[in-house]
Design a protein around this motif. Structure first.
Motif, PDB file in Angstrom:
ATOM      1  N   THR A 339      12.645  -6.450 -56.767  1.00 52.32           N
ATOM      2  CA  THR A 339      12.919  -5.511 -55.683  1.00 52.32           C
ATOM      3  C   THR A 339      11.660  -5.203 -54.880  1.00 52.32           C
ATOM      4  O   THR A 339      11.736  -4.899 -53.689  1.00 52.32           O
ATOM      5  CB  THR A 339      13.528  -4.210 -56.240  1.00 52.32           C
ATOM      6  N   PRO A 343      12.467  -5.799 -50.815  1.00 49.79           N
ATOM      7  CA  PRO A 343      12.980  -4.421 -50.756  1.00 49.79           C
ATOM      8  C   PRO A 343      14.276  -4.300 -49.961  1.00 49.79           C
ATOM      9  O   PRO A 343      15.007  -3.318 -50.142  1.00 49.79           O
ATOM     10  CB  PRO A 343      11.835  -3.655 -50.078  1.00 49.79           C
ATOM     11  N   ASP A 346      19.209  -4.422 -51.864  1.00 53.81           N
ATOM     12  CA  ASP A 346      19.441  -3.212 -52.658  1.00 53.81           C
ATOM     13  C   ASP A 346      19.751  -3.540 -54.113  1.00 53.81           C
ATOM     14  O   ASP A 346      19.211  -2.921 -55.044  1.00 53.81           O
ATOM     15  CB  ASP A 346      20.589  -2.398 -52.051  1.00 53.81           C
ATOM     16  N   THR A 347      20.640  -4.533 -54.298  1.00 53.69           N
ATOM     17  CA  THR A 347      21.051  -4.894 -55.652  1.00 53.69           C
ATOM     18  C   THR A 347      20.929  -6.395 -55.823  1.00 53.69           C
ATOM     19  O   THR A 347      21.692  -7.153 -55.216  1.00 53.69           O
ATOM     20  CB  THR A 347      22.504  -4.467 -55.920  1.00 53.69           C
ATOM     21  N   PRO A 348      19.974  -6.885 -56.602  1.00 55.84           N
ATOM     22  CA  PRO A 348      19.873  -8.330 -56.838  1.00 55.84           C
ATOM     23  C   PRO A 348      21.173  -8.860 -57.435  1.00 55.84           C
ATOM     24  O   PRO A 348      21.835  -8.171 -58.229  1.00 55.84           O
ATOM     25  CB  PRO A 348      18.704  -8.455 -57.817  1.00 55.84           C
ATOM     26  N   ARG A 353      18.894 -11.351 -60.900  1.00 54.54           N
ATOM     27  CA  ARG A 353      18.666 -10.453 -62.036  1.00 54.54           C
ATOM     28  C   ARG A 353      18.303 -11.235 -63.294  1.00 54.54           C
ATOM     29  O   ARG A 353      17.417 -10.848 -64.058  1.00 54.54           O
ATOM     30  CB  ARG A 353      19.926  -9.613 -62.304  1.00 54.54           C
TER      31      ARG A 353
END
Length: 1007
Positions: A339, A343, A346-348, A353
């Motif tokens: 992140t 930036p 918002d959500t990988p 992940r």
């Protein structure tokens, strides 16, 4: 003798060369550029001896006579009768008549540059690789490289070389018959001279031979070692004990003593030797710049051997600034989470992940990461983050991102530089590497005119703050130097040239060695290119270089082949456990360090939710080259779009087909819109045969109108139709409601489907009512029982076996929706592996397999040997019998760039049909070269055509003779269009082809 303790330094007569009374070191001159007479001639000292405008290999500007007089430069500084002869020159080109730069000075300059490169530029990971290959410490390896760089041009002490400058008198030296090149002389002479300095000469491959061979390769090609059994080997090789020999020994002794006489290594691995040769070449190029030589001349030349320490000290003081001017630094490691790197995300997603969680603990050194995931799954962001992690672990924080085409590299360049701006706290250099890179408007330098800065946000590629991080020095723009930048984006060809047996391949290898190498769209490699990729991975594994491979549609056997190639280079044994199958979607990490563990993503990856793809084959009865049925089928598929709105893309196989389809659809859609009372759709055409500036403009337009940013800003058209070739199937960020494509191999069809509903998960696009699902319509022949069922153009681009197997695979799929990602690997593997897909034409499958085998063999023959064999003889790395232009990274890459120009009734030639801009036939620069503006004016109008079209028409397509001296223009050919008195334009006829440049269709070729 204890290890790493220098032996006594042998000199003729047993005397020491440097008397203490004459070896006081004084400060180097710190006069400003104006005082040295360099201001204006060498702005900011950035011009190099071999780099003119935009990295051209133009004749360098000469130092003026006024410069020589003003700075008291000795015109004929000969050495004393005994000792080093300073009239033996190392550099004279570009200097005024009678002014020559002593060879002893150039040797010490190169040593100082190598020392600074090792200290300030070569990455820590490369330090370790080279030191390991020399079986010594990093510090000792640095002193050895410095010493060897100081010996690289010792072969210039021959009558054959010194006699090349007619203004340099040769006094007191015997004439010699042999005319060996000075690099060849260095290779031969040093193998006999180095044993006197403690270098082992016994054993299977003693270090003496490897050092002599690597230094003999400083012009980019290695020489074959010749065994000499004579008791007087130098005389046997043609080097008698004469005045030339005395000077060679004196120069060797001087350089050795000044540089501390580092102890010879006990062994030298050939892969390490290749990298060392790259450092020596890099040092030589740096100190051969006229700007640097001018500053050294201004400080005064040595008159006695006792003055040499002062000269070396002055070189050491000046070289760090020289590296700074060239843009040679060392990128700092980047740390942080995913992140932090991105930036805006918002959500990988699941892929990102998974890598963020597991990759850092797996990376204890270099390794290879293979990522296979659907189109639009954020593989680029995952790769850039992984490159940070892997680069830190391997001590190689540079980056090279390799793409399949120039267009995809241009698109990626902006993404990577935007990312680097966020991640880098200090300025760094970034290069764009392909043949037309400097036409990219975002590839800026201080010499370019930028838009008004106050109107540009910081993330805009034109802003001053952005340029601070992407600016590239003039030196790095030179040929073969771009990979020395901290970061680079370019075509895969730039990396593959390191694996070809071509000149200066070790320079490219060194450039890659300090980076993490990312190869995107690796599935795009054909059998020939795959052989080169495999060999490159062998070497990158041996050199401990981190590698990341990305693909959306990679056959499982190809994936295993690539991983095995890297691990084999890294030393993995044949009897090791088999490479596990890569799940789709998924990733696998293979460590380059023993015992070379291979890790597959520990848990299934969550992927972006997608609606299933409707993959619909539309069978058409084709008769020869009659396209009527195809035109009708395309029009029927697009009818609702014209009536109700929406955006679609039509991909045709050849440029001629795309031009024909565009013309027919434009006429039909206008009629259909009038009949239904709607607005006709916007029409776009994109293929490779547009002039470069027009192609760039069209590409930017379609990305702006049909990409993700068009909808939120109200820029997406009500209706639009893009007709293109396969040029849009990779890395061009557009989103259409419908895709229509000619039949192509299934992995390419799936790639094309990635432009259909590409950003549906973001919820930013309003689809027309008729577009209820992502839909790919595949135009296919009704028959599948014979090769002649296919149009000739299709069979020319893709092997008939793959086309017919894909067609039968689609029939077997029976219009079932394709789930992405669940069904992708099954389709990709099935096209090749299913033995029952082409029952009517088994001979085609055999022919395809034989063709693939032949292409692989050709690729292996063009490639350098695997690192195991090359470690024993560097001569195997280059081929003296072929020219660099004869080796290629793509099989059958017979492409010539042409410019369409216009001739008036008086025979004057112009760049435009309006006859308002003359074709530049005379250079504007002082030395007769062409200016940046002239070169840009020509190349921005260039386009590629098959070279065979011009084979028998050399005179008709010949460029102006003045272009032959320009490195950028010498390969350009002209297609001269005749403009009649009435303004009519008539294109040239070359054999059976008539050509003309249509302003809307591009270059049209008619029989």
């Amino acid at each position: 003798m204890p290890r790493h303790q220098p032996p006594s330094c042998p000199l003729p007569g047993g005397c020491r060369l440097l008397a203490s009374s004459g070896s006081t070191v004084s400060s180097a001159s710190t006069q400003p550029a104006t005082a040295l007479g360099l201001q204006g001639r060498f702005p900011k000292f950035r011009k190099s001896v071999s780099v003119g405008v935009y990295g051209s290999w133009l004749r360098p500007p000469a130092l003026s006579r006024e410069f020589v007089v003003r700075n008291n430069v000795p015109v004929d500084a000969a050495g004393p009768p005994e000792g080093i002869d300073f009239s033996l020159w190392g550099k004279s080109e570009g200097l005024p008549p009678g002014v020559r730069y002593p060879l002893a000075c150039h040797l010490l300059d190169a040593a100082a540059a190598a020392e600074a490169l090792w200290r300030d530029h070569v990455s820590p990971g490369v330090h370790e690789t080279i030191a390991h290959g020399l079986d010594t410490t990093v510090d000792h390896a640095g002193t050895l490289i410095r010493h060897w760089a100081g010996l690289h041009d010792i072969g210039k002490i021959t009558h054959g070389f010194q006699g090349q400058d007619a203004t340099a008198p040769i006094r007191g030296y015997p004439a010699a018959e042999h005319r060996k090149a000075h690099d060849h002389v260095a290779a031969e002479w040093l193998q006999c001279a180095l044993p006197e300095y403690g270098y082992p000469k016994d054993g299977r491959r003693p270090p003496t031979l490897m050092v002599a061979q690597l230094l003999g390769g400083h012009h980019g090609r290695f020489h074959q070692h010749v065994s000499v059994s004579s008791s007087a080997p130098l005389r046997a090789l043609g080097y008698p004990d004469d005045a030339w020999e005395t000077q060679r020994r004196l120069h060797l002794a001087a350089v050795t003593e000044l540089l501390g006489h580092p102890a010879a290594p006990d062994q030298i691995d050939g892969t390490a030797a290749a990298l060392v040769c790259g450092v020596v070449i890099q040092a030589d190029w740096l100190v051969s710049q006229l700007s640097f030589i001018g500053r050294q001349l201004a400080g005064g030349l040595p008159a006695t051997p006792g003055d040499l320490p002062r000269h070396l000290h002055r070189a050491r003081e000046k070289v760090p600034a020289l590296l700074g001017e060239a843009g040679l630094g060392r990128p700092a490691p980047r740390t942080g989470s995913f992140t932090a790197a991105f930036p805006s995300i918002d959500t990988p997603n699941g892929l990102q992940r998974s890598l963020a969680e597991h990759l850092p603990r797996l990376c204890e050194g270099p390794g290879l990461l293979l990522v296979t995931a659907p189109m639009g799954e954020g593989k680029t962001e995952a790769a850039l983050y992984a490159a940070e992690v892997m680069g830190r672990a391997a001590g190689r924080c540079g980056l090279y991102v390799a793409l399949p085409t120039m267009a995809t590299a241009d698109q990626m360049f902006t993404r990577v530089t935007t990312y680097l701006r966020r991640r880098n706290a200090t300025p760094s250099t970034t290069t764009l590497l392909h043949g037309m890179a400097w036409l990219n408007p975002h590839y800026l330098s201080q010499q370019d005119t930028a838009p008004a800065e106050e109107q540009l946000p910081p993330d805009n590629p034109g802003s001053a703050e952005f340029r601070r991080l992407v600016e590239v020095s003039e030196w790095l723009r030179g040929r073969k130097r771009g990979l020395f930048a901290d970061y680079a984006v370019g075509t895969i060809d730039q990396a593959l040239m390191a694996a070809l047996r071509s000149r200066h391949n070790v320079v490219r290898m060194l450039g890659l060695a300090g980076k993490t190498v990312v190869i995107d769209e690796v599935h795009a490699a054909d059998s020939y290119m795959l052989a080169l990729v495999t060999r490159l991975l062998n070497w990158l594994g041996r050199l401990q270089v981190p590698v990341i491979l990305l693909s959306a549609t990679l056959h499982h056997r190809t994936a295993r082949t690539l991983i095995e190639a890297y691990l084999k280079g890294a030393g993995r044994r044949r009897n090791a456990a088999p490479i596990p199958t890569v799940a789709y979607p998924g990733w696998v990490y293979a460590s380059a360090q023993s015992p070379h563990p291979v890790t597959v993503n520990p848990e299934p990856l969550e992927t972006t939710q997608r609606k299933p793809l409707a993959l619909h084959p539309r069978e058409v009865s084709l008769t020869g080259d009659d396209t009527t049925a195809l035109d009708r089928a395309i029009q029927e598929e697009l009818a609702k779009l014209v009536e109700q709105g929406g955006c679609a893309a039509v991909i045709r196989t050849t440029v001629a087909e795309a031009q024909h389809t565009f013309h027919r659809i434009a006429e039909w859609s206008a009629r259909h819109a009038r009949a239904t009372g709607t607005e006709p759709p916007e029409m776009y055409l994109l293929h490779a045969r547009f002039p470069a500036q027009q192609r760039e403009r069209v590409t930017e337009d379609i990305v702006h109108r049909l990409g993700a940013n068009g909808a939120p800003n109200g820029q997406r058209p009500r209706s639009a139709i893009l007709v293109a070739t396969a040029i849009i199937e990779q890395s061009i960020d557009i989103d259409v409601d419908l895709m229509v494509s000619d039949l192509a191999p299934i992995h390419l069809l799936l790639q094309r489907s990635g432009r259909c509903w590409r950003h549906e998960h973001r919820g930013i696009l309003a689809r027309p009512a008729w577009a209820t699902e992502p839909r790919l319509v595949v135009l296919a022949p009704h028959r599948t029982d014979a090769e002649d069922a296919l149009p000739r153009g299709w069979s020319h681009i893709h092997h008939p076996s793959l086309l017919l197997r894909t067609h039968n695979l689609l029939r077997r799929w029976a219009n079932q929706p394709v789930r992405v990602p669940e069904d992708v690997q099954e389709l990709v593997d099935g096209m090749i592996d299913d033995t029952d897909l082409n029952p009517d034409n088994p001979h085609q499958d055999l022919d395809r397999e034989a063709t693939d085998l032949a292409y692989r063999s050709l690729g292996e023959n063009a490639a350098i040997p695997p690192p195991g064999r090359a470690t024993r003889d560097l001569y195997r790395l280059t081929d003296h019998d072929i020219d660099e232009a004869q080796v290629a990274t793509r099989f059958g890459a017979d492409t010539t760039r042409v410019v369409c120009c216009y001739s008036d009734s008086h025979g004057h030639r112009w760049l435009d049909e309006a006859l308002s801009e003359e074709l530049p036939e005379t250079g504007e620069l002082a030395h007769g070269g062409f200016s940046t503006g002239q070169v840009r004016a020509v190349l921005s109008r260039s386009l590629p055509v098959p070279g065979r079209w011009l084979e028998d028409h050399a005179e008709q397509a010949a460029p102006p003779e003045t272009w032959l001296t320009s490195p950028h223009l010498c390969q350009i050919r002209l297609l001269v269009h005749r403009v009649g008195p009435d303004g009519s334009v008539h294109g040239p006829q070359l054999g059976g082809r008539r050509m003309y440049l249509d302003p809307r269709l591009g270059l049209v070729v008619e029989p």
